[in-house]
Scaffold this motif. Sequence first.
Motif, PDB file in Angstrom:
ATOM      1  N   GLN A  64       5.667 -14.159 -51.230  1.00 21.17           N
ATOM      2  CA  GLN A  64       6.684 -13.138 -51.025  1.00 21.17           C
ATOM      3  C   GLN A  64       8.007 -13.613 -51.610  1.00 21.17           C
ATOM      4  N   PRO A  65       8.118 -13.649 -52.937  1.00 23.89           N
ATOM      5  CA  PRO A  65       9.337 -14.169 -53.568  1.00 23.89           C
ATOM      6  C   PRO A  65      10.526 -13.218 -53.387  1.00 23.89           C
ATOM      7  N   GLU A  66      11.701 -13.763 -53.547  1.00 16.16           N
ATOM      8  CA  GLU A  66      12.938 -12.982 -53.486  1.00 16.16           C
ATOM      9  C   GLU A  66      13.112 -12.199 -54.784  1.00 16.16           C
ATOM     10  N   ASP A  67      14.023 -11.228 -54.774  1.00 15.38           N
ATOM     11  CA  ASP A  67      14.229 -10.379 -55.947  1.00 15.38           C
ATOM     12  C   ASP A  67      14.888 -11.118 -57.113  1.00 15.38           C
ATOM     13  N   LYS A  68      15.828 -12.025 -56.850  1.00 12.07           N
ATOM     14  CA  LYS A  68      16.539 -12.706 -57.952  1.00 12.07           C
ATOM     15  C   LYS A  68      15.607 -13.568 -58.801  1.00 12.07           C
ATOM     16  N   PRO A  69      14.736 -14.397 -58.203  1.00 13.79           N
ATOM     17  CA  PRO A  69      13.794 -15.146 -59.052  1.00 13.79           C
ATOM     18  C   PRO A  69      12.845 -14.237 -59.843  1.00 13.79           C
ATOM     19  N   LEU A  70      12.477 -13.090 -59.263  1.00 14.65           N
ATOM     20  CA  LEU A  70      11.601 -12.157 -59.989  1.00 14.65           C
ATOM     21  C   LEU A  70      12.331 -11.526 -61.159  1.00 14.65           C
ATOM     22  N   THR A  71      13.602 -11.190 -60.955  1.00 11.89           N
ATOM     23  CA  THR A  71      14.412 -10.651 -62.045  1.00 11.89           C
ATOM     24  C   THR A  71      14.531 -11.677 -63.169  1.00 11.89           C
ATOM     25  N   LYS A  72      14.760 -12.924 -62.798  1.00 11.97           N
ATOM     26  CA  LYS A  72      14.858 -14.010 -63.780  1.00 11.97           C
ATOM     27  C   LYS A  72      13.533 -14.193 -64.522  1.00 11.97           C
ATOM     28  N   ALA A  73      12.417 -14.132 -63.773  1.00  8.76           N
ATOM     29  CA  ALA A  73      11.092 -14.275 -64.391  1.00  8.76           C
ATOM     30  C   ALA A  73      10.844 -13.156 -65.397  1.00  8.76           C
ATOM     31  N   CYS A  74      11.283 -11.925 -65.062  1.00  8.11           N
ATOM     32  CA  CYS A  74      11.112 -10.799 -65.986  1.00  8.11           C
ATOM     33  C   CYS A  74      11.892 -10.998 -67.276  1.00  8.11           C
ATOM     34  N   SER A  75      12.986 -11.743 -67.216  1.00  7.67           N
ATOM     35  CA  SER A  75      13.756 -12.008 -68.424  1.00  7.67           C
ATOM     36  C   SER A  75      13.138 -13.130 -69.257  1.00  7.67           C
ATOM     37  N   LYS A  76      12.257 -13.923 -68.659  1.00  4.09           N
ATOM     38  CA  LYS A  76      11.646 -15.061 -69.354  1.00  4.09           C
ATOM     39  C   LYS A  76      10.226 -14.790 -69.839  1.00  4.09           C
ATOM     40  N   SER A  77       9.629 -13.663 -69.414  1.00  3.21           N
ATOM     41  CA  SER A  77       8.221 -13.417 -69.706  1.00  3.21           C
ATOM     42  C   SER A  77       7.986 -11.960 -70.088  1.00  3.21           C
ATOM     43  N   PHE A  79      -0.008 -11.868 -49.969  1.00  3.59           N
ATOM     44  CA  PHE A  79      -1.235 -11.976 -49.174  1.00  3.59           C
ATOM     45  C   PHE A  79      -0.989 -12.209 -47.693  1.00  3.59           C
ATOM     46  N   HIS A  80       0.204 -12.549 -47.316  1.00  2.00           N
ATOM     47  CA  HIS A  80       0.513 -12.914 -45.936  1.00  2.00           C
ATOM     48  C   HIS A  80       0.501 -11.689 -45.031  1.00  2.00           C
ATOM     49  N   HIS A  81       0.258 -11.875 -43.741  1.00  2.00           N
ATOM     50  CA  HIS A  81       0.214 -10.746 -42.806  1.00  2.00           C
ATOM     51  C   HIS A  81       1.550 -10.002 -42.730  1.00  2.00           C
ATOM     52  N   ALA A  82       2.646 -10.652 -43.122  1.00  2.00           N
ATOM     53  CA  ALA A  82       3.970 -10.005 -43.090  1.00  2.00           C
ATOM     54  C   ALA A  82       4.340  -9.381 -44.440  1.00  2.00           C
ATOM     55  N   ALA A  83       3.380  -9.233 -45.335  1.00  2.00           N
ATOM     56  CA  ALA A  83       3.670  -8.721 -46.673  1.00  2.00           C
ATOM     57  C   ALA A  83       4.244  -7.308 -46.647  1.00  2.00           C
ATOM     58  N   GLU A  84       3.763  -6.478 -45.739  1.00  2.00           N
ATOM     59  CA  GLU A  84       4.275  -5.102 -45.663  1.00  2.00           C
ATOM     60  C   GLU A  84       5.758  -5.089 -45.304  1.00  2.00           C
ATOM     61  N   VAL A  85       6.166  -5.964 -44.387  1.00  2.00           N
ATOM     62  CA  VAL A  85       7.583  -6.069 -44.004  1.00  2.00           C
ATOM     63  C   VAL A  85       8.412  -6.542 -45.199  1.00  2.00           C
ATOM     64  N   PRO A 107      -5.648  -8.345 -49.258  1.00  2.00           N
ATOM     65  CA  PRO A 107      -5.813  -8.238 -47.815  1.00  2.00           C
ATOM     66  C   PRO A 107      -5.734  -9.609 -47.134  1.00  2.00           C
ATOM     67  N   THR A 108      -5.026  -9.663 -46.024  1.00  2.00           N
ATOM     68  CA  THR A 108      -4.805 -10.932 -45.314  1.00  2.00           C
ATOM     69  C   THR A 108      -6.110 -11.605 -44.929  1.00  2.00           C
ATOM     70  N   ASP A 109      -7.061 -10.848 -44.414  1.00  2.00           N
ATOM     71  CA  ASP A 109      -8.316 -11.469 -43.986  1.00  2.00           C
ATOM     72  C   ASP A 109      -9.091 -12.055 -45.166  1.00  2.00           C
TER      73      ASP A 109
END
Length: 186
Positions: free
Chosen positions: A95-108, A116-122, A143-145
């Motif tokens: 469950q990465p944060e938005d800033k590292p994902l934005t940075k990754a989108c600029s590099k790739s 995959f975690h049970h808290a993924a929906e949150v 799915p978590t299971d």
Amino acid sequence: MALKSTIFKANLQIADIDHGYYADHALTLARHPSETDERMMVRLAALALQAHELQDTCQGDGTLAFGAGLSDPEDPDVSLTDFTGRKRLWIEVGQPEDKPLTKACSKSDAVIVYCFHHAAEVWWKGIENKLTRLDKLQVWRLPTDAAQQLATLAERSMQLQATVQEGGLTLSSTLGSVHVEPLRWK
């Protein structure tokens, strides 16, 4: 004294029927001391699900590899790099944060998250609006299971068979078989 990563070896036979990709991969996974078997096996499942990109995107002339993972947050969990050194695919698990994902989108060329975690929906409800503008990003929910069951296949030396068919992944070894149906959120 700092704890060292635990090294796992995996011989992974991939039969991706959906994409016509059939190959054997000899892999080394370094599991950070704070990483669980579940997360490590989700990284391996993510690689199996996207391995066809080695042929589809790089015509076989690239490197599909695990990154430093938790040891280096600037490095993807899995990446596909072409022969020029260009990152074609950046894969994160968890469950990465938005800033590292934005940075990754600029590099790739493309970024894929497998949560995959049970808290993924949150996590998704809290971050979804921040990610809508990232055209290069895909977010998939395992799915978590199923993710927890993947951990039961973890061994220091693994012989695994991965079959990708109709969007699902079946990962098998002498310890058993786990079927994973990823759900696309973005």
